[in-house]
Design an enzyme around this catalytic site. Structure first.
Site, PDB file in Angstrom:
ATOM      1  N   HIS A 168       6.000   8.192  35.321  1.00 52.73           N
ATOM      2  CA  HIS A 168       4.719   7.535  35.055  1.00 52.73           C
ATOM      3  C   HIS A 168       4.999   6.122  34.549  1.00 52.73           C
ATOM      4  O   HIS A 168       6.009   5.885  33.865  1.00 52.73           O
ATOM      5  CB  HIS A 168       3.920   8.277  33.989  1.00 52.73           C
ATOM      6  N   CYS A 264       1.643   9.157  25.945  1.00 54.82           N
ATOM      7  CA  CYS A 264       1.184  10.268  26.781  1.00 54.82           C
ATOM      8  C   CYS A 264       0.174  11.149  26.050  1.00 54.82           C
ATOM      9  O   CYS A 264      -0.703  11.750  26.680  1.00 54.82           O
ATOM     10  CB  CYS A 264       2.366  11.134  27.221  1.00 54.82           C
TER      11      CYS A 264
END
Length: 703
Positions: A168, A264
């Site tokens: 990511h 996150c």
């Protein structure tokens, strides 16, 4: 003092590592401590509440990764683009996040179901609100970026991730307040790093080490001058302090086991809108078709790999599989790239594979005039070895003189339009040159496996042959040589002096004498040492029969050069009886044309050696015209030049004792090229022996 920044978090009530969807999860299934995870999450929650407002979305049983709320979606103002998770293990989170956004007054946009996008994990707003950084490569598709630009009315800058550990964008990239950027450059491809450097000045870029990166230092939460992260080195903390940031470390090791940390675990839901900023995205998309034996030739795999390896993404829109093994297949592939520059690179590779536009999308080639002799316009199309056509005024025109690394020059004549490959120095004012990659296509063979195998001579696939396969290659080359000779074809040999040193001179001489060679290309050295052997029995001063150095032999080649210079040419020395055997002798006696291209290291040189490089290249190209096969015998530099001048369809055999040389020479993307790693003298000896076994002449089959 608590700022007005708000974050969305989800408690780890059901958190665990239940599956593997990223490298960090491997080996950690069910190894996370629920107690420690709750403790670490609570500490992060407490730290953030001291500096911002934190909202909570309820955890849901069966969805352990819901704790990573950064992937819920992407928020700007009161608009949110909901995530479309790539992996089924997380897709069940989507309705719960959608419900929370709608209940809290957000306008929710949803992407098509087959278009992955993983929210603020892969899309990070510049903290000044000027643009949106959007990642792709592992979890998010590039084709989602135009939707982000449209729905959020913001410029989108696409960054390609290339290290699977940083799957990511937020694992390796963290925009900070006041225009600063914390990031790990090796996680991105070269184009993306260049884009980052163009948008963020050097003094604002804070590049971290791998040691900090694997501790998820970039997976940080920035609130004004505070940066909250799992762990940072003293050096990184000092660097951030220099520019006004204070690092707050809070251990998140239990969440690292699932591939996440502070960023996150949070989603910023108060992202202000700058009214002067509007949508802009540089993503380009085009649809191509590929036809042929896409599966058994591996063509479709090569095409898709090329798209990804060059920074693009793809979607196979349609695939029509041939019903029988001899039938061809067809595929329509949508290609997307983050910029025109990247798209152009991808298309140039796809053109080499025979990809073409859909008929309705065909456009004429872009042409620009030559304004300075020997200089092409910027962005000129670089030609390849494959037969090429260009579209001009709605008509496809075949390119003449096909070769590698040239420009396609267009001349308008009374008889029509002429397209021709030219090397840069030959371009003339008044010509036009093809630029960009529009209106270009290559013509590729579409033979099935059965057709290829049924050919009388099935030349070995491109690649390098090991020692144990040399005899097999020799048999095939001998068979092809005889077929070419008996059919009136043309074989060109490019050879280095190693041919003489290894005792291959007598065998090459026999090939010339028996009509298997129609042209010889090389340098000054092969001729010098061939004549040295013919006149003095040595090569580089070594007795070729006894294999020992001869006293004073190191001067032999200079004496030979001097003698030939006295006679004025190799041919005159042959006529005078000075040279009575050898490769050059056979060329003269059998009227086989040769070209010796000189170099800066040449002794003498011989009077026949062409020291004007441009003239030598031109003569090489002339002698190569119409060749059916080229034998490259231990001469890397001359052979590379020959390879660049030769179009696809010409069989090439590259022989050298050095595997690296053979690989370089045979790696042209052409199925007609094969490399043989062996002693060139041994190869020629075996080749002559095999030809002697083929006593009957080749007769082409009719019907």
């Amino acid at each position: 003092m608590t700022s007005q920044i708000r974050f969305l978090m989800c408690p780890p009530n059901h958190y665990d590592v239940d599956y593997v969807i990223n490298p960090w999860m491997e080996g950690n299934i069910h190894k996370s401590s629920q107690e420690r995870a709750v403790e670490q999450w609570d500490k992060l929650h407490h730290v953030l509440k001291e500096h911002a407002i934190v909202d909570i979305v309820p955890a849901q049983k069966g969805w352990p990764d819901m704790v990573f709320t950064a992937n819920a979606g992407l928020v700007l103002g009161k608009t949110v683009v909901l995530s479309r998770f790539l992996h089924k293990e997380r897709q069940g989170e989507e309705p719960y996040f959608k419900q929370w956004f709608e209940e809290n007054g957000y306008t929710v946009h949803e992407l098509p179901k087959d278009l992955p996008f993983e929210g603020a994990g892969d899309a990070l707003l510049d903290r000044e609100g000027r643009w949106l950084w959007a990642g792709y490569g592992f979890r998010t598709e590039l084709d989602s970026h135009p939707y982000l630009a449209k729905w959020l009315d913001i410029e989108v800058l696409s960054l390609r991730l290339i290290d699977e550990r940083f799957y990511h964008l937020d694992t390796c990239f963290c925009p900070l307040a006041n225009g600063y950027l914390l990031y790990y450059p090796p996680a991105f491809d070269s184009y993306s790093n260049r884009l980052i450097e163009m948008r963020v000045s050097q003094e604002k870029r804070i590049a971290i080490t791998e040691a900090d990166a694997v501790h998820f230092a970039c997976n940080a939460v920035n609130v004004d001058s505070i940066v909250v992260m799992n762990k940072a080195s003293e050096r990184l903390k000092a660097r951030l302090a220099e520019v006004g940031f204070r690092v707050l470390e809070t251990p998140l090791t239990e969440f690292l086991k699932a591939g996440g940390a502070a960023k996150c675990l949070t989603l910023r839901v108060t992202e202000p809108v700058r009214e002067e900023v509007h949508a802009n995205v540089s993503v380009e998309s085009r649809v191509f078709t590929l036809e042929g034996h896409l599966l058994d030739s591996g063509l479709i795999n090569r095409a898709l790999d090329l798209i990804v390896d060059n920074g693009g993404s793809f979607q196979v829109l349609n695939f029509s599989l041939g019903e029988q093994r001899q039938s061809t297949s067809a595929a329509e592939v949508k290609v997307s790239a983050p910029s025109h520059e990247v798209m152009e690179s991808i298309i140039s590779h796809l053109i080499d594979l025979g990809a073409v536009d859909l008929p309705q999308d065909e456009r004429d080639a872009k042409l620009e005039p030559v304004t300075q002799a020997g200089v092409a316009p910027d962005d000129f199309y670089v030609s390849t070895i494959y037969p090429t056509e260009v579209r001009i005024n709605g008509e496809w025109v075949k390119v003449q003189n096909q070769r590698m690394d040239g420009a396609i020059a267009i001349t308008r004549t009374p008889k029509g339009i002429l397209a021709k490959c030219k090397i840069l120095r030959d371009l003339e004012v008044g010509e036009e040159v093809v630029v960009d990659v529009l209106g270009i296509r290559t013509i590729r063979k579409t033979e099935s496996r059965e057709q290829r195998n049924a050919q009388e001579f099935s030349f070995m696939s491109a690649g390098v042959s090991s020692e144990r396969r040399v005899e097999l290659v020799v048999e095939q080359v001998a068979w092809e040589l005889r077929k070419i000779r008996d059919g009136g074809g043309k074989v060109v040999v490019t050879a280095g002096p190693v041919v003489i040193h290894t005792g291959g001179g007598e065998h090459l001489s026999q090939l010339i004498r028996e009509g298997y060679v129609q042209a010889l290309l090389g340098g000054n050295a092969i001729a010098v040492h061939d004549i040295e052997q013919a006149m003095m029995g040595t090569s580089l001063g070594v007795d070729m029969k006894r294999g020992v150095a001869v006293r004073g032999g190191h001067r032999h080649h200079l004496k030979v050069i001097n003698t030939i210079r006295r006679y004025g040419s190799i041919a005159k020395a042959v006529e005078a009886g000075i040279i009575q055997s050898g490769v050059m002798y056979e060329c003269v006696r059998n009227q086989i044309p040769f070209c010796l291209a000189g170099s800066i290291r040449d002794d003498g040189p011989l009077p026949d050696t062409e020291m004007n490089l441009i003239t030598a290249q031109t003569e090489y190209a002339r002698l190569l015209k119409g060749a059916d096969m080229i034998l490259m015998l231990s001469s890397m530099l001359h052979s590379i030049g020959v390879g660049n001048m030769t179009p696809a369809g010409v069989k090439m055999v590259c022989v050298d004792i050095n595997p690296a040389v053979v690989t370089k020479l045979s790696d042209r993307g052409s199925i007609e090229s094969v490399g043989v790693v062996t002693d060139v003298g041994l190869f020629l000896s075996l080749l002559v022996q095999q030809l002697q076994k083929l006593t009957s002449p080749y007769i082409a089959k009719v019907g």
